[in-house]
Structure formats: C-alpha cells, structure tokens
Design an enzyme around this catalytic site. Structure first.
Site, PDB file in Angstrom:
ATOM      1  N   ARG A  85       0.848  -1.178   0.000  1.00  0.00           N
ATOM      2  CA  ARG A  85       0.000   0.000   0.000  1.00  0.00           C
ATOM      3  C   ARG A  85       0.889   1.236   0.000  1.00  0.00           C
ATOM      4  NH1 ARG A  85      -3.401  -2.680  -1.605  1.00  0.00           N
ATOM      5  NH2 ARG A  85      -5.457  -3.161  -0.750  1.00  0.00           N
ATOM      6  N   GLU A 125      -3.430   7.279  -4.978  1.00  0.00           N
ATOM      7  CA  GLU A 125      -3.730   6.697  -6.293  1.00  0.00           C
ATOM      8  C   GLU A 125      -5.050   7.243  -6.844  1.00  0.00           C
ATOM      9  OE1 GLU A 125      -3.638   2.452  -5.833  1.00  0.00           O
ATOM     10  OE2 GLU A 125      -1.621   2.501  -5.007  1.00  0.00           O
ATOM     11  N   HIS A 171      -0.537   0.018  -9.949  1.00  0.00           N
ATOM     12  CA  HIS A 171      -1.257  -0.922  -9.070  1.00  0.00           C
ATOM     13  C   HIS A 171      -1.824  -2.100  -9.867  1.00  0.00           C
ATOM     14  CE1 HIS A 171      -3.548  -1.224  -4.986  1.00  0.00           C
ATOM     15  NE2 HIS A 171      -3.308  -2.411  -5.497  1.00  0.00           N
TER      16      HIS A 171
END
Ligand code: 8YV
Length: 324
Positions: free
Chosen positions: A233, A262, A280
């Site tokens: 993360r 993000e 991601h």
C-alpha cells in the site's frame, strides 16, 4: 419493484462480479459521485456492499445503511473499510486472501528484477534509438551480490520467500512477531532489517498502524546501494521522504506498484529516472482477478444462503463473539 436482496457496489467493481450477482440480487452500481443519491434512495434497503478499495467504506457510509449485513471487499487488503465501525454494528467484512498469493509473488519478483536491472529504462533506451546513437546501455546493479529483506511476512510474503529460495540469495524478514516455523533471519525492527539488506520488499498491510512505517530513517538505513520495492500500500511509505531519497541518492532505486494518493502519482516521483513505476497492477491478470471475483461472489452467496461468510477478516470474525 423487485424482492431481490439489494447490494450496493461502490468504486468501479469488476463488471463480471456484478453480472454474476444480477440474477439473484438487485445490484446498485455507483461511483463516488452518485453515491449520495443512491444511498438516499435505497440506503434503508441495502443488505450488502461490494467494494474494490478505491472508495472508502467509512463509518458515515456504514451508518447510512441501517440494514447492512455484509461488506465484501474485492482484494486481500481492506484498509479502506472501517472495520471497527462494521464490527460495532455486527456487519461482517470479507476479503479475498490466498487466491492472489502466487500472482503477487510472481509480480513482486518481476518488479524487483526490472528495478535492479533497469529493464524499463533499457527498453526505452532501445526504442528511442539510444543503442544505435550512443552504444551499449550502461551497466546496472545486480541481484547476485544482494541480501533481500521482506517487510511483512503474511500469506503473500511467505509465498514470495519460497520463490526467493530459487534465487540463492540470503533472505531476512520483519514482522511484528517472529513466525515460529519460518527458517529466515528475523528482525524485530524495520530499521534494523533495512540496515542488514540491499533490497527491501514492502508487503505490510495498509492502515493507521503502518502509515509511513518506511520513513526517512528506514530509507537512510537501506543506504545508497539499497533498493526499495513496494507492492503493498502506498500509505506504508512516506512518499515525500522516498522522493527525496531517490533524488539525493540516499537509496539507489525503487520499484513501486502502489502510491499514497492513487491514481495520482507526484510529478517529482515520475521524474525520478531511478524509479520503476506501475499503476497498481499486482493482481491485475484475467486469471487472478477472476479468482478474486469468484471469491467475492461465493462470500455473498454463502452469506445469503444462511451459511455465513467464507473469508471474513479477523476484525469481524464468524461466528461473531457473543454480545457482552
Ligand atoms: C486490489 C489489492 O484489490 O488485493 C489487494 O489488496 O490491492 C488489489 O488486488 C485490486 O486492484 C482491485 O481493485
């Protein structure tokens, strides 16, 4: 009107999941912009919620859904779900553990090697004509003389550690407590692990407890030859400190699949030639996203068949503890 149980789907769910549920459930699909109107219209009837972590399922949203029974998270990490608020209402939260371990371990090794050997940079060099114009690509760092550290030895970390044995390099790890059956060097502090290794792979869960766990002090211990890989993360790494470390040479390079905000990635980070950045995509294959979707669907079906959740998170165990 329909008497199918209503499910709220937030944040751009995999359409396959929504399609699979549609015959038996009324799926109310929304992005953040429409959420308020959907909640105002249907909030009292919604029994379950599916999310992929791109929109916070916070206490206010949970409070606005008085009949909510289940939150099914499409992903193993559930840091965007307020599990304390769910648990206080006896709402069960499920996630998708295990089905993505192999994909994440494969991807992490790919990102690590791409970062160490500068594969994207070398490819860009060829494509832009650099090979013809300026000759051989410069030499790079190697995995051959490196010790690897894993920060967070959960399911994915253990799968990764097994894969890394094939690389015949020493591997050490950090976790809050030592794993009893793991035959790897253990460090009780992130700084100590960072000091002992040359590649630090971050697999810690997100959330308040790990926010900025990888900070300037850890990066300084990793040192000017050190390489940071983060596939967990973005919140776990202090991105400002990381950008400074990459710019100033406090570490050698970074490979990042996750970011603090993000999908926004700071221009300063994009400008770092010693960073390999991916959007991601760790679990982003048809195969593994399919397995994750299947598990989301199976949790929802099991729940509404009265058989409980299949993969509840530890914060909302099943069966729930007796009321005090
Ligand atoms: C995302 C992930 O869930 O499993 C996780 O924790 O981060 C990913 O698999 C995926 O991008 C779906 O949004």
């Amino acid at each position: 009107m329909t008497d199918k149980p209503k499910i709220l789907s937030v944040g751009g769910m995999d359409p396959r999941v929504e399609e699979a549920l549609a015959p038996d459930f009324e799926v109310l699909s929304t992005r953040a912009a429409l959420l308020d109107s959907l909640v105002n219209g249907h909030g009292p009837d919604i029994l379950a919620l599916v999310t992929r972590g791109q929109f916070p399922v916070n206490a206010a949203l949970i409070a606005a859904l008085p009949k909510l029974q289940l939150i099914a998270n499409y992903g193993v990490g559930y840091d965007t779900v307020d599990c304390a608020a769910a648990a206080a209402r006896r709402v069960i939260v499920t996630h998708t553990p295990d089905v993505l371990n192999d994909e994440m371990a494969d991807f992490t090794i790919g990102l690590m090697l791409a970062t160490i050997r500068q594969l994207p940079q070398a490819e860009a060099y060829l494509r832009s004509g650099g090979w013809e114009a300026r000759g051989m690509y410069p030499l790079t760092a190697s995995l051959r003389d490196r010790k690897i550290g894993i920060a967070g030895l959960g399911r994915i970390g253990q799968t990764l550690a097994q894969r890394l044995q094939a690389f015949r390099r020493p591997v050490a790890y950090y976790a809050r407590t030592a794993r009893p059956h793991v035959n790897l060097q253990y460090f009780a502090s992130l700084e100590d692990l960072a000091e002992a290794v040359d590649v630090l792979i971050v697999l810690l869960p997100g959330g308040a407890a790990t926010r900025h766990a990888i900070n300037a002090a850890v990066l300084n211990k990793l040192g000017p030859n050190g390489i940071l890989i983060n596939v967990a993360r973005g919140s776990v790494v202090d991105e400002t400190a990381l950008i400074a470390a990459l710019r100033e040479g406090a570490i050698l390079a970074a490979g990042l699949d996750v970011f603090e905000d993000e999908p926004r990635v700071p221009q300063a980070l994009r400008d770092c030639a010693n960073a390999v950045l991916t959007p991601h995509i760790g679990t982003g294959t048809y195969y593994t996203r399919g397995l994750m979707g299947d598990l989301v669907i199976a949790n929802i079906r099991s729940w509404f068949a009265g058989q409980g959740p299949l993969t509840p998170v530890p914060e909302t165990p099943w069966p729930p503890p007796a009321l005090a």
